[in-house]
Write an enzyme that holds these catalytic residues in place. Structure first.
Site, mmCIF file in Angstrom:
data_model
loop_
_atom_site.group_PDB
_atom_site.id
_atom_site.type_symbol
_atom_site.label_atom_id
_atom_site.label_comp_id
_atom_site.label_asym_id
_atom_site.label_seq_id
_atom_site.Cartn_x
_atom_site.Cartn_y
_atom_site.Cartn_z
ATOM 1 N N VAL A 260 -2.402 5.228 2.467
ATOM 2 C CA VAL A 260 -3.339 4.106 2.401
ATOM 3 C C VAL A 260 -3.238 3.281 3.683
ATOM 4 O O VAL A 260 -2.142 2.970 4.149
ATOM 5 C CB VAL A 260 -3.061 3.228 1.167
ATOM 6 C CG1 VAL A 260 -4.013 2.034 1.134
ATOM 7 C CG2 VAL A 260 -3.195 4.054 -0.105
ATOM 8 N N THR B 121 -0.753 2.460 -4.960
ATOM 9 C CA THR B 121 -1.057 3.772 -5.492
ATOM 10 C C THR B 121 0.137 4.690 -5.464
ATOM 11 O O THR B 121 0.996 4.598 -4.616
ATOM 12 C CB THR B 121 -2.181 4.412 -4.659
ATOM 13 O OG1 THR B 121 -1.764 4.433 -3.302
ATOM 14 C CG2 THR B 121 -3.440 3.608 -4.778
ATOM 15 N N THR C 131 0.857 -1.192 0.000
ATOM 16 C CA THR C 131 0.000 0.000 0.000
ATOM 17 C C THR C 131 0.887 1.234 0.000
ATOM 18 O O THR C 131 1.977 1.221 0.558
ATOM 19 C CB THR C 131 -0.920 0.020 1.233
ATOM 20 O OG1 THR C 131 -0.125 -0.048 2.422
ATOM 21 C CG2 THR C 131 -1.873 -1.167 1.206
ATOM 22 N N ASP C 132 0.408 2.294 -0.628
ATOM 23 C CA ASP C 132 1.250 3.466 -0.815
ATOM 24 C C ASP C 132 0.893 4.562 0.172
ATOM 25 O O ASP C 132 0.132 4.356 1.122
ATOM 26 C CB ASP C 132 1.128 3.964 -2.252
ATOM 27 C CG ASP C 132 2.334 4.789 -2.679
ATOM 28 O OD1 ASP C 132 3.456 4.465 -2.240
ATOM 29 O OD2 ASP C 132 2.153 5.751 -3.421
ATOM 30 N N LYS C 133 1.425 5.704 -0.049
ATOM 31 C CA LYS C 133 1.311 6.832 0.861
ATOM 32 C C LYS C 133 -0.137 7.107 1.239
ATOM 33 O O LYS C 133 -1.008 7.258 0.380
ATOM 34 C CB LYS C 133 1.916 8.075 0.206
ATOM 35 C CG LYS C 133 1.840 9.324 1.052
ATOM 36 C CD LYS C 133 2.436 10.509 0.313
ATOM 37 C CE LYS C 133 2.315 11.787 1.139
ATOM 38 N NZ LYS C 133 2.877 12.948 0.408
#
Length: 521
Positions: A240, A518, A236-238
């Site tokens: 999330v 993302t 998961t990205d920033k």
């Protein structure tokens, strides 16, 4: 019994002859004499351990080691020979303790009976005995030029010296486990650790530090996570969050492991469960499906021409039905090359299977109405979920026709807007095939978390939902994004926004790691 008499006769002869050559010859001659009927001698004497050497008689007679040895000299403890010393000695006379003779005394003595400890005889007993074969501890022998002393157990002195030298006791082997991790992504640059980029704090940075402090992994494993076979189920990205992230790794199963890890984690990250898994388990590759949810204010579904796009908006039953109808179109297998970056329309990996996607009933928090969209699929590419939601919002808002959805699955390039990352949460990961194969084998547990459902819900209510709501109210990320929809041209077959939205170099793994990895908004 004849052999016993010969034994006593030879010992007496050796005593009378002294410790010189004739004494040795007497004993060696006895060795050759009894080498053939040795098994019968063993039976007659009934000794339990060791054996007199078949080829050279009473081995060790000439050598005599430090403790319990036999030889011409006879040392301080348990020795055997012509003189016979105070403890455990052997001779014609036999001394007070552990002595050997015709009678044999109570402790460690040698003679016709031969006792368990410190005695000398044809068999040689557990400790301090001598013979060509050599026994478990402190034995003497010549066979095949092997070491003449075998240490069975580590002595207290050796242990003490190791402790003084700073050596740590060896821990038990590490075991493969999975951890159920929940976290709020606010303030973190995603899940995956970026070694060497300390300025970008990630969830895994906090997790690894906690594992080391808890004492369940060595400190050097934090620098090279491959040493503990670490694998996340989804990246998961920033910004999330996750309520059901699964990571697999090898660690020491210390007491109160989960509690000790949580003691070293910040409040926004928590281990909710731990289970043993098979040695080859890989949380990313073994996962059958992933469920995400996306929490957003319902005014995102307000029509641009007829409805108020603010906190006063309330989603009607009819509008909710229309949203679910559009979301249901995603079910099945489609070509999602327009919903990610770097994949062409003929790339087989762009085809993804969606099991379900729907919008739940709305609810009100802090005066604003929110709703939760859920999507379950085998795997997701980077940006895929946010673009799936973004396209539905664009259609409901009136910026794009419903036909653009079918068009986006074709070979043409379609400009698909990407919704904000704030409301995206990894909810559940599924391991149906693993559970069917190993969940009932009597050794491993099924990877189901019904026993901690209340803890998962509590974490959502305490950390995830409040963060999304507070950030939305303060930063108005959805309202700001909605204002960008008019710039998209949904009739164009190629868009500079779509082609250039990700300026950084994207690897194949980043595009296809089983998660909606993302990019920064």
């Amino acid at each position: 019994m004849r052999c016993i008499r010969l034994l006593l006769h030879c010992i007496g002869a050796a005593s009378r002859c002294g410790v010189g050559g004739r004494g040795r010859l007497a004993l060696r001659g006895f060795g050759r004499l009894v080498s053939q009927p040795l098994s019968r001698v063993h039976q007659a004497l009934g000794f339990r351990y060791g054996a007199v050497g078949r080829q050279r008689g009473m081995a060790g007679v000439e050598q005599g080691l430090e403790a319990g040895s036999c030889g011409e000299q006879g040392l301080e403890a348990g020795s055997c020979g012509e003189q016979g010393l105070e403890a455990g000695s052997c001779g014609e006379q036999g001394l007070e303790a552990g002595s050997c003779g015709e009678q044999g005394l109570e402790a460690g003595s040698c003679g016709e009976q031969g006792l368990e400890a410190g005695s000398c005889g044809e068999q040689g007993l557990e400790a301090g005995s001598c013979g060509e074969q050599g026994l478990e501890a402190g034995s003497c022998g010549e066979q095949n030029g092997k070491r003449q002393r075998v240490v069975g157990l580590e002595s207290p002195t050796v242990k003490r010296l190791k402790e003084e030298a700073g050596e740590q006791p060896r821990k038990s082997p590490k075991r493969k486990v999975v951890l159920l991790v929940a976290y709020s992504g606010k303030g973190y640059h995603g899940m995956q650790r970026n070694v060497g980029s300390a300025q970008f704090k990630t969830i895994e940075d906090e997790l690894v530090k906690a594992l080391v402090k808890a004492g369940c992994i060595p400190e050097n494993h934090g620098n090279d996570m491959r040493k503990m076979a670490f694998q996340r189920c989804a990246r998961t990205d920033k910004g999330v969050s996750a309520a059901g992230q699964i990571v697999s790794l090898k660690l020491w199963l210390i007491d109160n492991l989960v509690e000790k890890i949580n003691e070293n984690l910040p409040p926004g990250i928590k281990i909710l469960g731990l289970k043993r898994v098979t040695g080859r388990f890989n949380s990313k590759n073994t996962c059958d499906a992933r469920t995400y949810f996306y929490m957003l204010p319902t005014f995102a579904f307000a029509h641009k021409d007829f409805d108020r796009q603010n906190e006063e908006f309330r989603l009607s039953i009819e509008a909710l039905g229309n949203v679910n109808k559009l979301l249901g179109c995603y079910k099945g297998t489609h070509n999602f090359h327009n919903f990610t970056s770097g994949k062409g329309p003929r790339d087989p990996s762009a085809k993804r299977y969606i099991m379900e996607m729907f919008c739940e009933d709305p609810f009100v928090r802090q005066g604003m109405e929110f709703s939760v969209l859920k999507v379950k699929g085998q795997s997701f590419m980077m940006h895929q979920i946010r673009k799936m939601i973004g396209l539905v919002i664009a259609i409901v808002q009136g910026y794009a026709p419903a036909s653009v959805m079918d068009q986006s699955w074709g070979e043409e390039k379609v400009d698909v807007p990407k919704a904000p990352g704030l409301g995206l949460v990894l909810d559940t990961v599924h391991f149906e095939k693993y559970n069917n194969r190993f969940g009932n084998d009597g050794v491993h547990e099924a990877l189901q978390w019904t026993d901690v459902e209340e803890q998962i819900l509590a974490f959502k209510e305490d950390h995830i939902y409040p963060t999304i709501i507070r950030t939305e109210i303060e930063e108005q990320s959805m309202a700001n994004w909605l204002s960008t929809l008019p710039i998209h041209d949904f009739t164009a077959t190629a868009s500079g926004v779509q082609l250039n939205e990700n300026h950084s170099k994207t690897t194949k793994e980043e595009l296809d790691d089983g998660s909606d990895a993302t990019g920064s908004d």
